[in-house]
Design an enzyme around this catalytic site. Structure first.
Site, PDB file in Angstrom:
ATOM      1  N   CYS A 176       0.918  -1.234  -0.046  1.00  0.00           N
ATOM      2  CA  CYS A 176      -0.100  -0.018  -0.046  1.00  0.00           C
ATOM      3  C   CYS A 176       0.977   1.296  -0.215  1.00  0.00           C
ATOM      4  O   CYS A 176       0.854   2.217  -0.747  1.00  0.00           O
ATOM      5  CB  CYS A 176      -0.851  -0.037   1.213  1.00  0.00           C
ATOM      6  SG  CYS A 176      -1.602  -1.467   1.676  1.00  0.00           S
ATOM      7  N   CYS A 221      -7.867  -2.278  -4.247  1.00  0.00           N
ATOM      8  CA  CYS A 221      -6.332  -1.911  -4.404  1.00  0.00           C
ATOM      9  C   CYS A 221      -5.800  -3.368  -4.314  1.00  0.00           C
ATOM     10  O   CYS A 221      -4.418  -3.320  -5.151  1.00  0.00           O
ATOM     11  CB  CYS A 221      -6.099  -0.927  -3.335  1.00  0.00           C
ATOM     12  SG  CYS A 221      -6.581   0.624  -3.500  1.00  0.00           S
TER      13      CYS A 221
HETATM   14  C1  HEC Z   1      -0.659   0.102  -7.601  1.00  0.00           C
HETATM   15  C2  HEC Z   1      -0.905   1.414  -6.669  1.00  0.00           C
HETATM   16  C3  HEC Z   1      -1.810   1.254  -5.308  1.00  0.00           C
HETATM   17  C4  HEC Z   1      -1.750   0.156  -4.369  1.00  0.00           C
HETATM   18  C5  HEC Z   1      -0.521  -0.611  -4.370  1.00  0.00           C
HETATM   19  C6  HEC Z   1      -2.586   0.571  -3.456  1.00  0.00           C
HETATM   20  N1  HEC Z   1      -3.468   1.336  -3.939  1.00  0.00           N
HETATM   21 FE1  HEC Z   1      -5.021   2.289  -2.831  1.00  0.00          FE
HETATM   22  N2  HEC Z   1      -5.456   3.300  -4.634  1.00  0.00           N
HETATM   23  C7  HEC Z   1      -4.689   3.373  -5.720  1.00  0.00           C
HETATM   24  C8  HEC Z   1      -5.728   4.281  -6.519  1.00  0.00           C
HETATM   25  C9  HEC Z   1      -4.922   4.694  -8.146  1.00  0.00           C
HETATM   26  C10 HEC Z   1      -6.680   4.763  -5.996  1.00  0.00           C
HETATM   27  C11 HEC Z   1      -7.800   5.925  -6.343  1.00  0.00           C
HETATM   28  C12 HEC Z   1      -7.239   7.414  -6.722  1.00  0.00           C
HETATM   29  C13 HEC Z   1      -6.970   7.405  -5.148  1.00  0.00           C
HETATM   30  O1  HEC Z   1      -7.993   7.807  -4.346  1.00  0.00           O
HETATM   31  O2  HEC Z   1      -5.842   7.280  -4.570  1.00  0.00           O
HETATM   32  C14 HEC Z   1      -6.512   4.194  -4.481  1.00  0.00           C
HETATM   33  C15 HEC Z   1      -7.550   4.480  -3.797  1.00  0.00           C
HETATM   34  C16 HEC Z   1      -7.412   4.083  -2.114  1.00  0.00           C
HETATM   35  C17 HEC Z   1      -8.199   4.523  -1.161  1.00  0.00           C
HETATM   36  C18 HEC Z   1      -9.422   5.676  -1.425  1.00  0.00           C
HETATM   37  C19 HEC Z   1      -8.998   7.066  -0.922  1.00  0.00           C
HETATM   38  C20 HEC Z   1     -10.187   8.088  -0.849  1.00  0.00           C
HETATM   39  O3  HEC Z   1      -9.516   9.057  -0.551  1.00  0.00           O
HETATM   40  O4  HEC Z   1     -11.230   7.662  -1.014  1.00  0.00           O
HETATM   41  C21 HEC Z   1      -7.873   3.666  -0.096  1.00  0.00           C
HETATM   42  C22 HEC Z   1      -8.341   4.016   1.527  1.00  0.00           C
HETATM   43  C23 HEC Z   1      -6.727   2.967  -0.313  1.00  0.00           C
HETATM   44  N3  HEC Z   1      -6.526   3.295  -1.773  1.00  0.00           N
HETATM   45  C24 HEC Z   1      -6.157   2.164   0.333  1.00  0.00           C
HETATM   46  C25 HEC Z   1      -5.200   1.225  -0.238  1.00  0.00           C
HETATM   47  C26 HEC Z   1      -4.496   0.301   0.788  1.00  0.00           C
HETATM   48  C27 HEC Z   1      -5.134  -0.328   2.101  1.00  0.00           C
HETATM   49  C28 HEC Z   1      -3.808  -0.585  -0.039  1.00  0.00           C
HETATM   50  C29 HEC Z   1      -2.794  -1.794   0.494  1.00  0.00           C
HETATM   51  C30 HEC Z   1      -3.555  -2.911   0.897  1.00  0.00           C
HETATM   52  C31 HEC Z   1      -3.736   0.342  -1.371  1.00  0.00           C
HETATM   53  N4  HEC Z   1      -4.523   1.092  -1.332  1.00  0.00           N
HETATM   54  C32 HEC Z   1      -2.735  -0.283  -2.250  1.00  0.00           C
HETATM   55  C33 HEC Z   1      -3.596   2.480  -5.882  1.00  0.00           C
HETATM   56  C34 HEC Z   1      -3.072   1.923  -5.138  1.00  0.00           C
END
Ligand code: HEC
Ligand code: HEC
Length: 260
Positions: A176, A221
């Site tokens: 993450c 994610c």
């Molecule tokens: C490859 C890149 C990537 C990884 C690795 C990743 N994410 Fe994301 N995540 C994103 C993207 C792109 C979005 C949509 C845009 C944004 O809100 O960041 C997102 C959105 C989110 C959001 C929503 C944020 C909001 O304001 O609504 C959360 C919570 C989140 N991720 C948690 C996690 C968690 C917990 C992990 C690990 C288990 C994780 N992400 C791993 C790319 C990633």
């Protein structure tokens, strides 16, 4: 398992192509996902009449008053008006429940209320009714600071959540933190990676054309890096939720949020 969404796969492939820094990164001050959105998306969240999340709030308000279980009890029957009874509750969840001897987020708490106090069949974790109840309860914390209680009971979950947050996984071998700490704010073909904060949930996500919970987002994610996600409502995801709430402590609650 759902296929991973294509634009994010491109994004993830791009991240893999970069030399990723190690785990020891300084974390920026907490910033809501709202601040990364386009002005049109922000405007949608700001207007209670246009915000599609308010459809859920209305449903949730009806459910709050609806008799359930053999004795026809309602949430309102015991708690009174949701506006006063649930003020500030969502802002300090997940919280430890001594009776159940586990950490509970709002969804698990509601399931326990239904099964225990009302002897009703609880709504499924991902049911529209569950989203609706969490929406109306979370709205009562709007503007308050997100701040879970860290104590002897919750500390082990906090550590577990942090470890999950920092562990590389999936075919793309990303944690993450690689996206949400190291690459927050970076843009690629219209995608802006935010800090992955959870202060706006449940969110209406334009990409989904519907609303979703925190655990649905975590699942999305994890699938996007081709990892097997933990189950919604699992100890792992509730621990991750606690870690994220603590990591973003001080952010204003903004449910129901609207995201791209
Ligand atoms: C490859 C890149 C990537 C990884 C690795 C990743 N994410 Fe994301 N995540 C994103 C993207 C792109 C979005 C949509 C845009 C944004 O809100 O960041 C997102 C959105 C989110 C959001 C929503 C944020 C909001 O304001 O609504 C959360 C919570 C989140 N991720 C948690 C996690 C968690 C917990 C992990 C690990 C288990 C994780 N992400 C791993 C790319 C990633
Ligand atoms: C038979 C009475 C009763 C019914 C029915 C009931 N509750 Fe409760 N609920 C309580 C009591 C008592 C507590 C613990 C004391 C408190 O926190 O108010 C509680 C606690 C809670 C909490 C935790 C509050 C906190 O501060 O941590 C939530 C959330 C909650 N109830 C939601 C609901 C919802 C949603 C419903 C309907 C689906 C419901 N309750 C139905 C009596 C009830």
């Amino acid at each position: 398992m759902m296929p991973a969404p294509r634009p994010l796969m491109r994004l993830a492939a791009w991240l893999c192509a970069l030399a990723l820094p190690g785990l020891a990164t300084a974390q920026d001050a907490p910033r809501s996902g709202y601040s990364y959105m386009e002005p049109e998306t922000q405007a949608l969240q700001d207007d209670d009449f246009l915000n599609p999340g308010f459809f859920l709030v209305d449903q949730g308000l009806a459910l709050w008053q609806q008799p359930m279980g053999p004795e026809g009890q309602s949430c309102a029957g015991c708690h009174g008006a949701v506006e006063t009874a649930m003020r500030g509750v969502a802002a300090r969840y997940p919280a430890f429940d001594p009776a159940a001897d586990r950490l509970m987020n709002l969804e698990l708490r509601i399931q326990a209320e239904m099964a225990g106090r009302m002897q009703a069949t609880p709504f499924d974790y991902s049911a529209p009714e569950m989203l609706a109840l969490t929406a109306v309860i979370s709205l009562q914390s709007r503007g308050l600071e997100m701040r879970p209680e860290i104590n002897d009971e919750t500390l082990p979950y906090l550590d577990m959540g942090r470890e999950i947050y920092e562990t590389r996984r999936g075919q793309l071998n990303l944690a993450c933190l690689h996206c949400h700490d190291d690459h927050a704010g970076e843009r690629l073909r219209g995608d802006v990676i935010s800090q992955g904060q959870i202060n706006a949930f449940p969110i209406y996500r334009l990409l989904w054309s519907e609303a979703g919970s925190r655990h649905r987002m975590f699942e999305w994610c994890m699938q996007s890096v081709r990892a097997e996600p933990f189950a919604r409502g699992s100890d792992e995801f509730v621990a991750l939720e606690l870690y994220l709430a603590q990591r973003g402590a001080g952010l204003a609650m903004e449910a129901p949020g609207v995201r791209r």
